[in-house]
Design a protein around this motif. Sequence first.
Motif, PDB file in Angstrom:
ATOM      1  N   THR A   1     -31.013 -54.536  77.435  1.00 39.47           N
ATOM      2  CA  THR A   1     -32.465 -54.644  77.270  1.00 39.47           C
ATOM      3  C   THR A   1     -32.881 -54.212  75.869  1.00 39.47           C
ATOM      4  O   THR A   1     -33.729 -54.854  75.230  1.00 39.47           O
ATOM      5  CB  THR A   1     -33.182 -53.787  78.324  1.00 39.47           C
ATOM      6  N   LEU A   2     -32.286 -53.127  75.383  1.00 42.86           N
ATOM      7  CA  LEU A   2     -32.596 -52.671  74.027  1.00 42.86           C
ATOM      8  C   LEU A   2     -32.197 -53.722  72.998  1.00 42.86           C
ATOM      9  O   LEU A   2     -32.914 -53.933  72.002  1.00 42.86           O
ATOM     10  CB  LEU A   2     -31.870 -51.357  73.745  1.00 42.86           C
ATOM     11  N   LEU A   3     -31.088 -54.392  73.218  1.00 46.05           N
ATOM     12  CA  LEU A   3     -30.664 -55.454  72.310  1.00 46.05           C
ATOM     13  C   LEU A   3     -31.711 -56.551  72.240  1.00 46.05           C
ATOM     14  O   LEU A   3     -32.014 -57.072  71.158  1.00 46.05           O
ATOM     15  CB  LEU A   3     -29.325 -56.031  72.779  1.00 46.05           C
ATOM     16  N   GLU A   4     -32.291 -56.912  73.376  1.00 48.19           N
ATOM     17  CA  GLU A   4     -33.342 -57.930  73.392  1.00 48.19           C
ATOM     18  C   GLU A   4     -34.606 -57.456  72.681  1.00 48.19           C
ATOM     19  O   GLU A   4     -35.219 -58.190  71.910  1.00 48.19           O
ATOM     20  CB  GLU A   4     -33.699 -58.289  74.830  1.00 48.19           C
ATOM     21  N   LEU A   5     -34.997 -56.225  72.944  1.00 46.62           N
ATOM     22  CA  LEU A   5     -36.294 -55.733  72.480  1.00 46.62           C
ATOM     23  C   LEU A   5     -36.290 -55.278  71.025  1.00 46.62           C
ATOM     24  O   LEU A   5     -37.328 -55.330  70.362  1.00 46.62           O
ATOM     25  CB  LEU A   5     -36.767 -54.578  73.361  1.00 46.62           C
ATOM     26  N   ALA A   6     -35.133 -54.808  70.535  1.00 49.05           N
ATOM     27  CA  ALA A   6     -35.120 -54.209  69.196  1.00 49.05           C
ATOM     28  C   ALA A   6     -34.029 -54.741  68.281  1.00 49.05           C
ATOM     29  O   ALA A   6     -34.044 -54.448  67.085  1.00 49.05           O
ATOM     30  CB  ALA A   6     -34.995 -52.695  69.310  1.00 49.05           C
ATOM     31  N   GLY A   7     -33.057 -55.483  68.802  1.00 44.92           N
ATOM     32  CA  GLY A   7     -32.029 -56.064  67.944  1.00 44.92           C
ATOM     33  C   GLY A   7     -30.767 -55.222  67.888  1.00 44.92           C
ATOM     34  O   GLY A   7     -30.739 -54.052  68.282  1.00 44.92           O
ATOM     35  N   PRO A   8     -29.680 -55.810  67.378  1.00 45.00           N
ATOM     36  CA  PRO A   8     -28.370 -55.141  67.390  1.00 45.00           C
ATOM     37  C   PRO A   8     -28.307 -53.879  66.547  1.00 45.00           C
ATOM     38  O   PRO A   8     -27.640 -52.910  66.926  1.00 45.00           O
ATOM     39  CB  PRO A   8     -27.425 -56.222  66.866  1.00 45.00           C
ATOM     40  N   GLU A   9     -28.959 -53.855  65.404  1.00 45.49           N
ATOM     41  CA  GLU A   9     -28.901 -52.669  64.554  1.00 45.49           C
ATOM     42  C   GLU A   9     -29.476 -51.452  65.261  1.00 45.49           C
ATOM     43  O   GLU A   9     -28.957 -50.340  65.134  1.00 45.49           O
ATOM     44  CB  GLU A   9     -29.644 -52.925  63.237  1.00 45.49           C
ATOM     45  N   GLU A  10     -30.542 -51.662  66.023  1.00 38.83           N
ATOM     46  CA  GLU A  10     -31.151 -50.539  66.737  1.00 38.83           C
ATOM     47  C   GLU A  10     -30.238 -50.057  67.858  1.00 38.83           C
ATOM     48  O   GLU A  10     -30.151 -48.850  68.127  1.00 38.83           O
ATOM     49  CB  GLU A  10     -32.513 -50.950  67.300  1.00 38.83           C
ATOM     50  N   VAL A  11     -29.524 -50.973  68.524  1.00 41.85           N
ATOM     51  CA  VAL A  11     -28.574 -50.564  69.553  1.00 41.85           C
ATOM     52  C   VAL A  11     -27.490 -49.691  68.939  1.00 41.85           C
ATOM     53  O   VAL A  11     -27.166 -48.607  69.457  1.00 41.85           O
ATOM     54  CB  VAL A  11     -27.952 -51.795  70.238  1.00 41.85           C
TER      55      VAL A  11
END
Length: 661
Positions: free
Chosen positions: A580-590
């Motif tokens: 879900t975080l990947l969808e909402l904020a992108g790979p760098e944020e994950v």
Amino acid sequence: MRTYFEPEEDEEFEAAKDLLIRRALSWAEGQGLPADGLLLSAAVDSRHRSRDGRLAFWDSAQVRRYLLEWIPQYVVAPRDVLDAAPETLLTLLRYLIAAGLRDPRGATLAELESAVAATATEYPAALADPQRLGLAKFWAQTALDSGFDLTDRKSLDRFQRDIDAGRVAYDAEVLDQVMKARFTRLGLDEERAYPQPPLVIDAKVGEAAAGSEIVRQLSALVDWTGTDGRTLTGTGNLRLADARELAAHLGTGEQDLQVRSATELPRLNLLLAWAKSTRLVRVSKGRLLRVAKAAPLLRDPERLWSRAFEVFFDLGRAIGVPPGSMLVELFDELLPDVLNSVYGLPDRVPVTRLQETVWLACQDYLQLDEDDFRQQTWRRHVERDLVEAFELLAALGAVELSHGVADELYTSDLDEEDQPLPPEARARLRTRLAEPGLLVRLTPLGLRAVRERMLAEGRDVPLVGELVDASPGELLGVLAQHYTPETASVELDGWLAARGGGVEPLLDAVRACPFRARAAAMLGTLAEVRADGQSMLKGLRADRVLAPIAVTALLDTGDLRPEDLSTEEQLALMTEGLLTLLELAGPEEVMRQVTSMAGQDAFGIIEAVSNSGHPADESMREFRTLVAEPMRARSHGLRFANSSRPGSRGRHSGHGKRRKR
């Protein structure tokens, strides 16, 4: 995957757009369909920067706006890329349907394909039309066509120097046309309209039109005109004797007034103006005549009512007294906004509250002097004319007027910091709203008519019951984003009743949803509006596909505690959160968050998630490609840099560049 964002949600919108484009490009490649990331991005931008902001709502009007206006004005790209815009748009529209994202209140795929094909024939001419070209695009396109790199600041600076020195050729005639168009063409960046709440409107509401006083009077006026018409004075007015006769016939109560001219009978003249605007009667060669083509309209009270409502907003000069009233000058702009406000507000609305906002709008529109006495006079005129307008709408049957004390809702926001009303207006309202006053609300006929006007303006105006033919995924997607729990429950009950009442198709739609955040919102909405929602979630704990989001929802509601979870559920829960975080904020944020929380154990967590067997195949593929592989590469690089080699004590040689982290 949300498909609606408020204008100020810039970061959230950009993250969703990146996800949508990434998925659409991958899907298009698998389907062998043409797609270009720049054009996909432009299409999504065109819907976000629109009156309704619904990214997945498309109809023929939006197709035309994007291809014939948005691209010509804003999109800078080589001509071969621009030429592919219709095909890329079709790919996007097909992907929205394939991914279950389409807003079912828009056009069907067949309708959209026809709209794109028809618009594509006009598209080359629109690209070549200087009147549609934005000034920023003109210079950016000139730079691109001249070989300059639009992503390089130094290249752009060089372009500016070359332009100033006359070393770059451009079409001065086209530039002149672009400059002129700036002052005549409206911008495409539409102001976002306030989203309206879903309402229930009786399908048989039109039957009330026959009881409208105005409909009766308009019909009676035409009857009075007769087959031969009525003779007018030299100035084009009714003769006074005829005017008195007509006033008695219509029941305006003006037949006994002591006047010297028919023009001094305001209600009669208003009805005459209304009948002319509705095209029931016309003036020709000094006579007032029936319009023959209006005969079918007169036989259909519902159609006549609708036509009368539509032309009402053009009658400002016939309504306001005196003619110089400020509201009269702005009647066709302000009255629709007033009714839109009444549409979206619960309970009966105090007219005094509307008077204050209308007066504020009049001040914004017109230049007023500082004379306090004159301003007070103008304000009283505006307030009086607004009441007159409501009384006419009540006679039409569009609003219902009553007297009473307003609900405290209409005073509760007067002390808020962002309240736009000035202090003196708020003080007046506190006094006025404490006492009984005139209240207004739209009738069912008025609700339907105002809704139709807002729909024509491209606004989102949900109607409970309009989703009965939607697919399960489209239904839940709209309910999750645009409906309250109460209206979602009614809409869902109607949808289920039309299909026998089983929820399994809805659960299948959640299982098929390729977006984790969207799937969670869909299941959450279903659980929230159903009486057996929590027991349904508990039963889904054993569902291989839905278990991760069901467990997440049960933890959020407190029906499960972290210590109740098995090791497998804990891993599934962690995986669900990172996807879900990947969808909402992108790979760098994950990667940043995992590294921040787990430190040296970060890569181990990433590997565990990658091998978790989570059922969201597409999301897992993205996770492995965008998160796991880059972190694996970084991990290997770090181990190499710190490893001990023969003949070395592990010190850096000092040569080469350090890897950025």
